[in-house]
Design a protein around this motif. Structure first.
Motif, short mmCIF file in Angstrom:
data_model
loop_
_atom_site.label_atom_id
_atom_site.label_comp_id
_atom_site.label_asym_id
_atom_site.label_seq_id
_atom_site.Cartn_x
_atom_site.Cartn_y
_atom_site.Cartn_z
N GLY A 71 24.04 23.10 65.05
CA GLY A 71 23.43 23.06 66.36
C GLY A 71 22.14 23.83 66.52
O GLY A 71 22.02 24.65 67.44
N LEU A 72 21.16 23.58 65.69
CA LEU A 72 19.84 24.18 65.84
C LEU A 72 18.82 23.04 65.89
O LEU A 72 18.26 22.65 64.86
N PRO A 73 18.57 22.47 67.06
CA PRO A 73 17.74 21.26 67.16
C PRO A 73 16.36 21.40 66.55
O PRO A 73 15.82 20.43 66.00
N GLU A 74 15.77 22.60 66.64
CA GLU A 74 14.39 22.79 66.21
C GLU A 74 14.23 23.03 64.71
O GLU A 74 13.10 23.17 64.23
N LEU A 75 15.32 23.07 63.98
CA LEU A 75 15.24 23.27 62.53
C LEU A 75 14.50 22.10 61.90
O LEU A 75 14.94 20.96 61.96
N VAL A 76 13.36 22.40 61.28
CA VAL A 76 12.58 21.35 60.63
C VAL A 76 13.18 21.07 59.26
O VAL A 76 13.52 21.99 58.52
N LEU A 77 13.30 19.78 58.93
CA LEU A 77 13.95 19.37 57.70
C LEU A 77 12.93 18.85 56.70
O LEU A 77 11.86 18.36 57.08
N ASP A 78 13.29 18.93 55.45
CA ASP A 78 12.38 18.59 54.36
C ASP A 78 11.85 17.17 54.47
O ASP A 78 10.71 16.90 54.13
N GLY A 79 12.65 16.25 54.97
CA GLY A 79 12.22 14.85 55.04
C GLY A 79 11.25 14.53 56.15
O GLY A 79 10.80 13.39 56.26
N SER A 124 11.94 15.15 59.55
CA SER A 124 12.61 15.10 60.84
C SER A 124 13.04 16.50 61.26
O SER A 124 12.68 17.49 60.61
N THR A 125 13.82 16.60 62.32
CA THR A 125 14.42 17.86 62.73
C THR A 125 15.93 17.67 62.85
O THR A 125 16.44 16.55 62.90
N GLN A 126 16.63 18.78 62.94
CA GLN A 126 18.08 18.75 63.09
C GLN A 126 18.49 18.06 64.40
O GLN A 126 19.62 17.58 64.52
N ARG A 127 17.58 17.98 65.33
CA ARG A 127 17.85 17.30 66.62
C ARG A 127 18.37 15.89 66.40
O ARG A 127 19.28 15.44 67.11
N ASP A 128 17.81 15.17 65.45
CA ASP A 128 18.21 13.78 65.21
C ASP A 128 19.68 13.68 64.83
O ASP A 128 20.37 12.72 65.19
N LYS A 129 20.18 14.68 64.11
CA LYS A 129 21.57 14.65 63.66
C LYS A 129 22.55 14.99 64.78
O LYS A 129 23.75 14.69 64.68
N LEU A 130 22.05 15.61 65.84
CA LEU A 130 22.92 16.00 66.95
C LEU A 130 23.19 14.86 67.93
O LEU A 130 24.16 14.91 68.68
N VAL A 131 22.36 13.86 67.92
CA VAL A 131 22.54 12.73 68.85
C VAL A 131 23.87 12.05 68.58
O VAL A 131 24.13 11.58 67.47
N GLY A 132 24.74 12.02 69.57
CA GLY A 132 26.03 11.37 69.44
C GLY A 132 27.08 12.18 68.70
O GLY A 132 28.20 11.69 68.52
N ALA A 133 26.76 13.41 68.28
CA ALA A 133 27.74 14.23 67.55
C ALA A 133 28.91 14.57 68.45
O ALA A 133 28.77 14.72 69.67
N ARG A 134 30.10 14.70 67.84
CA ARG A 134 31.31 15.09 68.60
C ARG A 134 31.84 16.45 68.19
O ARG A 134 32.73 16.99 68.82
N ARG A 135 31.32 17.00 67.10
CA ARG A 135 31.70 18.32 66.64
C ARG A 135 30.43 19.06 66.25
O ARG A 135 29.69 18.62 65.37
N ILE A 136 30.17 20.20 66.90
CA ILE A 136 28.92 20.93 66.71
C ILE A 136 29.22 22.39 66.39
O ILE A 136 30.04 23.03 67.06
N ALA A 137 28.55 22.91 65.37
CA ALA A 137 28.65 24.32 64.99
C ALA A 137 27.38 25.04 65.43
O ALA A 137 26.28 24.71 64.97
N VAL A 138 27.52 25.99 66.33
CA VAL A 138 26.37 26.75 66.82
C VAL A 138 25.97 27.79 65.78
O VAL A 138 26.82 28.45 65.19
N PRO A 139 24.67 27.95 65.51
CA PRO A 139 24.23 28.91 64.49
C PRO A 139 24.55 30.34 64.88
O PRO A 139 24.77 30.67 66.05
N GLY A 140 24.54 31.22 63.88
CA GLY A 140 24.59 32.65 64.14
C GLY A 140 23.27 33.10 64.74
O GLY A 140 22.21 32.51 64.49
#
Length: 348
Positions: A124-132, A134-150
Motif C-alpha cells: 500500500g504505497l501508491p507513490e512507489l515508482v517501479l522499474d517498468g 509505472s507506480t504501485q498505484r496501478d497494482k492497488l486498483v481493485g485489490a482486496r488485501r492490502i499491506a500498509v508499509p512501515g
C-alpha cells in the motif's frame, strides 16, 4: 450509501489515528471497533479525543466480530493479523497496518520477525515508482488485501526510489538516519518511553542493521530498479510524540551531472497529491507534516563526497500508517484517492 468499516486494535495509536481520519471520510462509516485488554469499554474512555465516536463500545478482536463489514482495517501488533485475516472471507476489503503481509520473501520474515509467515499482500504505497515505468498505484486498483508499509520504510522509500529508477544514484551504498517520534513504538507501557527518560535526549535503537524495516526498504528499492541494494539504516528516538525526519544519502551514479539529479524527483512526484518536492535549497521540518497525509522531500547534491542527500518528513501515524491505509483503500475501491485525507499540517 456509506461503506461499513471495522477497525481492529482501535485502542492503540494507529487505531486511534485511523478513527480520527475515518471520522471525516464521506463514504466510510465506522460501525465496529475492537480491542484486546480494553474490550468492553467505551471508545471515549481510551481515546477521549475521538468525541464523534465516543459511545462506540470496544469488542473482542475475532474473525466473527470483523465479519460482515465492507472494509476491515487492522491495527494490531506484529504477528496478530495473520490468524485474524485467515478467518475472514473474500467479500471485505482488508487493510493491514501491521507487518504480517508486507514482505515477499519468507526468508526475510524468518530473519527479522520469526513465527508463521502469512504471505505477501498488495503493497500500500501508491507513490512507489517501479522499474517498468509505472507506480504501485496501478497494482492497488481493485485489490482486496492490502499491506500498509512501515513508517520508516515509507520515508526512506519515497526519498530514494525516484533516483534509483532514473539511474542517477546507486543502490549499493545507502545510508539512512531517521529521527523518529515515540508514538512509533506503540502505546504499551515501557520504561524507556517514559517522559523523564525521553525528554532532552536522543536515543539510537536497532543499531547495526537489526531494525525490521530493513528488508522492506530493500524490497521497495529493488522494485524501483535497484540491484544489489545495501543499506546502513539507523533510527533515533527523539523527544517528539509523532513524526519522522529521514536523512538518506546515496552515491551519485557514474556519468551523472549534479545538475541532472533533481529532475528525477520532479518527474516522479510532479502530479502526486501527497508527496511534495520542496524548492531547491530547502529542506522540510518534521512538524510541517503533523496531522497531514503528506511527505515533504528536499534533495541536494554533496559534490565533494559525490553523494545525493535527501531529507524527508512524514507524520508516522498519518502518511506512515493510517493515512496510507485510507489512501490505498480509496484507490482499491475506485474512490477519489485523496478523499477524507488532509494535506495541511497542524502548527505550531
Amino acid at each position: 450509501m456509506s461503506l461499513t468499516v471495522a477497525v481492529a486494535g482501535a485502542s492503540g495509536y494507529a487505531g486511534g489515528e485511523l478513527l480520527r481520519l475515518l471520522a471525516a471520510h464521506p463514504e466510510f462509516e465506522v460501525t465496529t471497533v475492537t480491542a484486546h485488554s480494553n474490550a468492553g469499554q467505551k471508545l471515549g474512555t481510551v481515546q477521549p479525543h475521538l468525541r464523534s465516536m465516543a459511545d462506540l463500545t470496544l469488542v473482542e478482536t475475532t474473525p466473527e466480530t470483523l465479519a460482515g463489514h465492507d472494509i476491515v482495517f487492522l491495527a494490531l501488533p506484529h504477528g496478530a493479523s495473520g490468524p485474524v485475516t485467515a478467518g475472514l472471507g473474500d467479500d471485505a476489503l482488508v487493510v493491514d497496518c501491521g507487518a504480517d503481509h508486507r514482505l515477499e520473501d519468507e526468508a526475510d520474515w524468518a530473519a527479522y520477525y520469526g513465527g508463521d509467515y502469512a504471505g505477501a499482500w498488495t503493497y500500500g504505497l501508491p507513490e512507489l515508482v517501479l522499474d517498468g515505468g509505472s507506480t504501485q498505484r496501478d497494482k492497488l486498483v481493485g485489490a482486496r488485501r492490502i499491506a500498509v508499509p512501515g513508517c520508516n520504510a515509507t520515508a526512506v522509500t519515497l526519498a530514494l526510489a525516484p533516483g534509483i529508477r532514473a539511474g542517477v544514484i546507486d543502490a549499493d551504498d545507502i545510508v539512512a538516519v531517521l529521527a523518529v517520534g515515540t508514538s512509533g513504538a506503540g502505546k504499551s507501557l515501557r520504561a524507556d518511553l517514559l517522559y523523564s527518560e525521553q525528554t532532552g535526549s536522543a536515543v539510537p535503537y536497532a543499531v547495526g542493521g537489526s531494525h525490521r524495516h530493513n528488508p522492506e526498504i530493500r524490497q521497495n528499492l529493488g522494485a524501483a530498479g535497484g540491484t544489489d541494494v545495501t543499506m546502513s539504516f539507523t533510527p533515533v528516538l527523539v523527544p517528539m510524540s509523532r513524526g519522522i525526519l529521514a536523512t538518506a544519502t546515496a552515491k551519485l551514479a557514474g556519468g551523472i551531472r549534479p545538475a541532472d539529479v533533481r529532475s528525477a524527483w520532479e518527474l516522479a512526484y510532479a502530479n502526486e497529491p501527497f508527496v511534495h518536492l520542496l524548492p531547491e535549497g530547502t529542506s522540510p521540518r518534521s512538524g510541517d507534516t503533523t496531522g497531514a497525509n503528506t511527505a515533504l522531500i528536499g534533495v541536494a547534491v554533496d559534490e565533494a563526497s559525490g553523494r545525493v542527500v535527501t531529507v524527508t518528513a512524514i507524520d508516522n501515524l498519518v502518511k506512515g500508517t493510517a493515512g496510507a491505509a485510507i489512501q490505498s483503500a480509496n484507490i482499491a475501491l475506485g474512490l477519489p484517492e485523496a478523499m477524507g485525507l488532509p494535506v495541511d499540517g497542524v502548527a505550531p
